[in-house]
Design an enzyme around this catalytic site. Structure first.
Site, short mmCIF file in Angstrom:
data_model
loop_
_atom_site.label_atom_id
_atom_site.label_comp_id
_atom_site.label_asym_id
_atom_site.label_seq_id
_atom_site.Cartn_x
_atom_site.Cartn_y
_atom_site.Cartn_z
CB CYS A 83 31.22 -36.31 -12.04
SG CYS A 83 29.73 -36.24 -10.87
CB CYS A 412 11.25 -31.51 -17.12
SG CYS A 412 10.11 -33.18 -16.79
C1 LIG Z 1 7.53 -32.32 -13.03
S1 LIG Z 1 6.82 -32.40 -11.34
C2 LIG Z 1 5.83 -31.04 -11.23
C3 LIG Z 1 5.30 -30.63 -9.79
C4 LIG Z 1 4.73 -29.12 -9.63
N1 LIG Z 1 4.09 -29.02 -10.74
C5 LIG Z 1 6.06 -28.36 -9.22
O1 LIG Z 1 6.22 -27.65 -10.26
O2 LIG Z 1 6.78 -28.42 -8.44
C6 LIG Z 1 5.68 -33.86 -11.60
C7 LIG Z 1 4.78 -34.35 -10.87
O3 LIG Z 1 4.04 -35.38 -11.15
C8 LIG Z 1 3.68 -36.15 -10.21
N2 LIG Z 1 3.23 -37.48 -10.92
C9 LIG Z 1 3.63 -38.51 -11.64
N3 LIG Z 1 2.71 -39.07 -12.28
C10 LIG Z 1 1.57 -38.97 -11.70
C11 LIG Z 1 0.37 -39.39 -12.17
N4 LIG Z 1 0.04 -40.34 -13.04
N5 LIG Z 1 -0.72 -38.48 -11.67
C12 LIG Z 1 -0.72 -37.56 -10.97
N6 LIG Z 1 0.43 -36.98 -10.51
C13 LIG Z 1 1.56 -37.57 -11.04
C14 LIG Z 1 5.03 -36.48 -9.53
O4 LIG Z 1 4.87 -37.02 -8.29
C15 LIG Z 1 5.42 -34.94 -9.58
O5 LIG Z 1 4.98 -34.40 -8.45
#
Ligand SMILES: C[S@@+](CC[C@H](N)C(=O)[O-])C[C@H]1O[C@@H](n2cnc3c(N)ncnc32)[C@H](O)[C@@H]1O
Length: 457
Positions: A83, A412
């Site tokens: 997996c 991450c």
């Molecule tokens: C790692 S997640 C973090 C979300 C939130 N802080 C949490 O802990 O639940 C990253 C977020 O960035 C958003 N994202 C990706 N590219 C982006 C961009 N260019 N501008 C704004 N948000 C973006 C994604 O949709 C996602 O919700």
């Protein structure tokens, strides 16, 4: 090429394994040349047969472990070897945490250029199993019926499962019911090559605190046969709040489209992080490990050092989880996020918790942040929590111009974290202690939170 590559395909070599690669493979060197070997662990001496070699690196098959790592363990999961979901179950959990601490430190040194970065020991779970609140199971036609499970390592073949060691066990029942329904109704599962067949994926979300469940069937069509029969069967799942159909007719690896129909109930779950209540839709980002998220956000909160007088910018805010966590201790919070549905959730979540000092803006952070800044918003504290590719350079540049006192970076991916921290560090910020948090037990991924403090104007 022969000059550059000291190993030959199909030949066997003895090698010491020294590191772990991104997919959990053991990495060693033969005459200074990197060789990646699945199932091998650092500290092991192995006999390896080269299966593929190019100018930069080689891959090999593990033929024999001559000296075993003291941290090798028997994986709990019976399909671990095949997996692609987990990659480290053969390594003791303590050694997994050490590996993650080292991974963060190495990235900060190698990519960030920090000489002696302070890194805490990775914060792990007491029970690192059954922790995920979100599951996405591909559905395909198998040799003996319907295959539902995970993709095999580096492939789109399905490893058929009844149960998963890192998913909530409610999913076992969901898989069983959907498998029965597909078989009884003789429904054709999706075929990636021909683009034909109906059922593509099962996606679930489960509230850790509330126990609420939504099940979404992703289809290559607009409807499913005998809808009521499926609904009736799924209604016996404890905590079921919604049964959804996501319409995805595109030949793509993206699992969910924007079109979701409600077959029964509602299209979101309610869950809590700490005492804050969240409404979470099927498409919105939400941290997958609720136990560790609680800790991660508490650390972010502490590092933000709020007294009640600060303007806070939460960039890449998802459904406003961190924003709302911080809003209670801030003067004002602005959250920015690209997914509109997530911003709708964030606004609703603010109302749900009677939080009136949080504003949410949908759009690309690289554009919105400079607009927010031009409109006169000066953040005292900035939180960034970007996807794996890290922050857009325009986001970093605007933060530098805005000169907040503190930047709390939640990441991450240690490589992009290190890259971005280097830019902040070159522009007037000093790095604090990095804190790895094990959000993704038994995989090579690691979450990290770091405080950058402004040291010069
Ligand atoms: C790692 S997640 C973090 C979300 C939130 N802080 C949490 O802990 O639940 C990253 C977020 O960035 C958003 N994202 C990706 N590219 C982006 C961009 N260019 N501008 C704004 N948000 C973006 C994604 O949709 C996602 O919700």
């Amino acid at each position: 090429m022969a000059d550059l590559c000291p190993v030959e395909k199909n030949k066997e070599y003895i090698m010491s394994v020294t590191d772990i690669g991104n997919d959990g493979e053991g990495i060693g060197h033969i005459e200074g040349f990197a060789v990646f070997v699945k199932d091998a662990l650092p500290g092991e001496k192995i006999r390896v047969k080269i299966t593929k070699a190019n100018k930069k690196l080689a891959y090999g098959r593990l033929m024999e472990i001559i000296e075993h790592s003291e941290y090798r363990t028997e994986p709990e999961c019976p399909v671990f070897k095949r997996c692609g979901g987990c990659s480290l179950q053969h390594l003791s959990y303590e050694a997994q945490l050490d590996f993650k601490t080292k991974k963060v430190k190495d990235a900060l040194m190698r990519i960030g250029g920090f000489k002696n970065p302070q890194v805490k020991d990775a914060f792990g779970m007491d029970k690192p199993y059954f922790y995920r609140n979100k599951a996405q199971f591909p559905v395909r036609k198998g040799n003996q019926g319907v295959d539902i499970g995970f993709y095999a390592k580096r492939s789109h073949d399905i490893v058929n499962i009844d149960s998963c060691m890192i998913q909530n066990s409610i999913n076992d029942k969901v898989i069983k019911i959907v498998r029965e329904y597909i078989t009884e109704e003789n429904i054709e599962p999706y075929d990636e090559i021909s683009g034909k067949g109906l059922i593509r994926h099962i996606v679930t979300r489960i509230g850790h605190v509330t126990g609420e469940v939504i099940v979404c069937i992703v289809v290559n069509g607009s409807s499913i046969p005998k809808k009521n029969k499926l609904v009736e069967k799924l209604l016996c799942i404890d905590g079921i709040k919604g049964i959804l159909l996501n319409v995805n007719k595109k030949n793509t690896n993206v699992i969910l489209s924007d079109i979701t129909k409600v077959l029964w109930g509602r299209d979101y779950i309610i869950d809590y992080i700490g005492d804050i209540k969240f409404q979470i839709s099927i498409n919105s980002f939400y941290q997958v490990n609720p136990v560790q998220t609680n800790f991660l956000y508490s650390r972010a909160m502490e590092l933000a050092g709020l007294t009640g007088n600060e303007n806070v910018l939460d960039i890449y805010c998802g459904i406003g989880t961190i924003s709302l966590f911080l809003a209670r201790k801030a003067k004002k919070v602005i959250g920015v996020e690209i997914v509109e549905k997530a911003i709708e959730d964030a606004k609703r979540n603010a109302k749900l918790n009677n939080i009136n000092n949080a504003e949410f803006i949908a759009g690309p952070a690289e554009k919105i942040i400079s607009e927010v800044y031009s409109n006169g918003f000066m953040a005292d504290v900035v939180i960034v929590d970007p996807p794996r590719k890290g922050c857009d350079i325009n986001v970093i540049n605007t933060i530098i111009e805005m000169m907040p006192k503190r930047v709390v970076y939640v990441s991450c991916d240690p490589s992009t974290l290190a890259r971005d921290l280097k830019i902040l560090s070159d522009n007037g910020y000093s790095i604090g202690e990095a804190e790895p948090v094990d959000q993704f037990c038994h995989t090579t991924h690691v979450e990290t939170v770091v405080l950058m403090s402004r040291v010069q104007k």
